[in-house]
Write a protein that holds these residues in place. Sequence first.
Motif, PDB file in Angstrom:
ATOM      1  N   LEU A 111       0.806  -1.208   0.000  1.00 40.80           N
ATOM      2  CA  LEU A 111       0.000   0.000   0.000  1.00 40.80           C
ATOM      3  C   LEU A 111       0.843   1.262   0.000  1.00 40.80           C
ATOM      4  N   PHE A 112       0.326   2.315  -0.613  1.00 41.87           N
ATOM      5  CA  PHE A 112       0.937   3.636  -0.501  1.00 41.87           C
ATOM      6  C   PHE A 112      -0.178   4.673  -0.624  1.00 41.87           C
ATOM      7  N   ASN A 113      -0.434   5.363   0.477  1.00 44.39           N
ATOM      8  CA  ASN A 113      -1.526   6.321   0.565  1.00 44.39           C
ATOM      9  C   ASN A 113      -1.013   7.608   1.193  1.00 44.39           C
ATOM     10  N   LEU A 145       1.436 -11.400  14.332  1.00 40.09           N
ATOM     11  CA  LEU A 145       2.833 -10.966  14.328  1.00 40.09           C
ATOM     12  C   LEU A 145       3.314 -10.695  12.903  1.00 40.09           C
ATOM     13  N   ASN A 146       4.448 -10.001  12.846  1.00 33.64           N
ATOM     14  CA  ASN A 146       5.247  -9.908  11.619  1.00 33.64           C
ATOM     15  C   ASN A 146       4.595  -9.138  10.469  1.00 33.64           C
ATOM     16  N   THR A 147       3.805  -8.119  10.775  1.00 32.44           N
ATOM     17  CA  THR A 147       3.405  -7.157   9.758  1.00 32.44           C
ATOM     18  C   THR A 147       3.803  -5.788  10.249  1.00 32.44           C
ATOM     19  N   TRP A 148       4.080  -4.879   9.305  1.00 33.61           N
ATOM     20  CA  TRP A 148       4.538  -3.558   9.734  1.00 33.61           C
ATOM     21  C   TRP A 148       4.233  -2.525   8.672  1.00 33.61           C
ATOM     22  N   HIS A 149       4.184  -1.253   9.091  1.00 28.95           N
ATOM     23  CA  HIS A 149       3.855  -0.129   8.211  1.00 28.95           C
ATOM     24  C   HIS A 149       4.897   0.960   8.380  1.00 28.95           C
ATOM     25  N   THR A 225       1.001  13.476   5.228  1.00 26.70           N
ATOM     26  CA  THR A 225       1.801  12.352   5.696  1.00 26.70           C
ATOM     27  C   THR A 225       1.678  11.191   4.723  1.00 26.70           C
ATOM     28  N   LEU A 226       2.762  10.813   4.108  1.00 31.11           N
ATOM     29  CA  LEU A 226       2.764   9.617   3.267  1.00 31.11           C
ATOM     30  C   LEU A 226       2.730   8.395   4.173  1.00 31.11           C
ATOM     31  N   HIS A 227       1.915   7.418   3.795  1.00 28.68           N
ATOM     32  CA  HIS A 227       1.653   6.290   4.685  1.00 28.68           C
ATOM     33  C   HIS A 227       1.495   5.036   3.845  1.00 28.68           C
ATOM     34  N   GLY A 228       2.270   4.034   4.143  1.00 30.08           N
ATOM     35  CA  GLY A 228       2.194   2.818   3.342  1.00 30.08           C
ATOM     36  C   GLY A 228       2.786   1.632   4.065  1.00 30.08           C
ATOM     37  N   CYS A 229       2.918   0.560   3.355  1.00 31.97           N
ATOM     38  CA  CYS A 229       3.553  -0.626   3.920  1.00 31.97           C
ATOM     39  C   CYS A 229       4.254  -1.399   2.819  1.00 31.97           C
ATOM     40  N   VAL A 230       5.299  -2.075   3.215  1.00 31.16           N
ATOM     41  CA  VAL A 230       6.041  -2.986   2.350  1.00 31.16           C
ATOM     42  C   VAL A 230       6.064  -4.330   3.051  1.00 31.16           C
ATOM     43  N   GLY A 231       5.918  -5.404   2.296  1.00 28.57           N
ATOM     44  CA  GLY A 231       5.868  -6.722   2.889  1.00 28.57           C
ATOM     45  C   GLY A 231       7.078  -7.571   2.562  1.00 28.57           C
ATOM     46  N   ARG A 241      -5.200 -10.049   3.804  1.00 30.65           N
ATOM     47  CA  ARG A 241      -6.383  -9.281   4.175  1.00 30.65           C
ATOM     48  C   ARG A 241      -6.030  -7.827   4.472  1.00 30.65           C
ATOM     49  N   ASN A 242      -4.986  -7.608   5.237  1.00 27.38           N
ATOM     50  CA  ASN A 242      -4.604  -6.258   5.637  1.00 27.38           C
ATOM     51  C   ASN A 242      -4.290  -5.378   4.430  1.00 27.38           C
ATOM     52  N   VAL A 243      -3.787  -5.977   3.360  1.00 34.38           N
ATOM     53  CA  VAL A 243      -3.375  -5.223   2.178  1.00 34.38           C
ATOM     54  C   VAL A 243      -4.487  -5.192   1.128  1.00 34.38           C
TER      55      VAL A 243
END
Length: 289
Positions: A111-113, A145-149, A225-231, A241-243
Motif C-alpha cells: 500500500l501507498f496512501n 505478528l510480523n506485519t509492519w507499516h 503524511t505519506l503512509h504505506g507498507c512494504v511486505g 487481508r490487511n493489504v
Amino acid sequence: MAIDKSIKQTYDELGYVVVPGLIPQEHWNDLDAACERVIQKTRTGTWSHRRTVGKQFPPFDNDNPDSWGVQHVMHPQLNEPAFGKWYTSEGLLSVVKELLGCSDEQLQLELFNMLINPLSHDFALRWHRDDVNEKASEEEERNALNTWHYGVALRPDNCLYVVPRSHSQVRTPEQRKLSETSDAPENPLDMPGAIQVTLQPGETIFYNSNILHCATYSSTSPRVTLHGCVGDIRGGSTRARNVLQHGLEWMKGDEFRASLPQGLRARKMLDNLLDMQKNSGPVGYSLQN
C-alpha cells in the motif's frame, strides 16, 4: 547505503523506530509538489479514491464530502511518478530490509496512501491494531505478528499515538476496555502506556502494524503524511487481508507496471504482490467501522 544497526534493536523492542533523512534533497521538491496536486484533486472531487470522515477503516464510501486520506497515490491515472520513485528508493528499502531481515527478492509491493487533515471536521481513529479485531482473544492477539507499516511526514506531524512494546504484548484489562469499541478516544493519553509521536519534516516512522495505535486529525492543522507498507513474501498469505482489503485490482494492469521506476526491483516487488493476490482468495475486512 550504510544503515545504523541500532534501528533494528529499537524497532524490535519498542515496535517502532524513527529514521531521519530518507528523502534525498533532490527529490524533496518533486515529492512535495506531487502531494499538493493530489490533495487538490481529492478536495475538488477529481480523485474519488479517498478516506472519508465518518469511516475509520475500509470499505470507504462517498457519503461525506470531507476527506482524511488519499488512496492509491501510485495509481497511473494520477500520473505522479515521484511517489513510486520514493517508495522503491534505495534509502527507504535499505531500512526495510534491515528491519525485516530480508533481501530485495523477498520484498513485496503493497500500500501507498496519504493522510491529510479534514477541512470541516475534527476526526480521530480509535485505538486499534491494523489486522486484529478489537474483540480478539488473548490467543488471537499473540498470533498477530510480523506485519509492519511506515509513514513519512512532509510537514511537522503530531497526529500519531502509540503504546510502545504493545506489538508483542496482549492488552491489559484497562487497555482492552479503551480499545474494544468503535469509539474514538476523547484523550488518547488516557490509554495506559500511550505516548504521542511527533515527526519533523523528512522523518520516517517505521512501525509494526500490530502495535496499539490511534490518530487524531485537526481540521485547523495541515497534515501531509505519506503512509504505506512494504511486505516480506515469507509472510505468505498472512498479509493478504490487511493489504488487499483496500482494493488493489488496478495494480494488475499493464499501465501500472509501465509506470513503475525502471529496474528489476520494483517489478519484482509487484510480481510478489500479484502472486499473493492470486493465491489468497476472498479476504474480507480486518476491522469494523
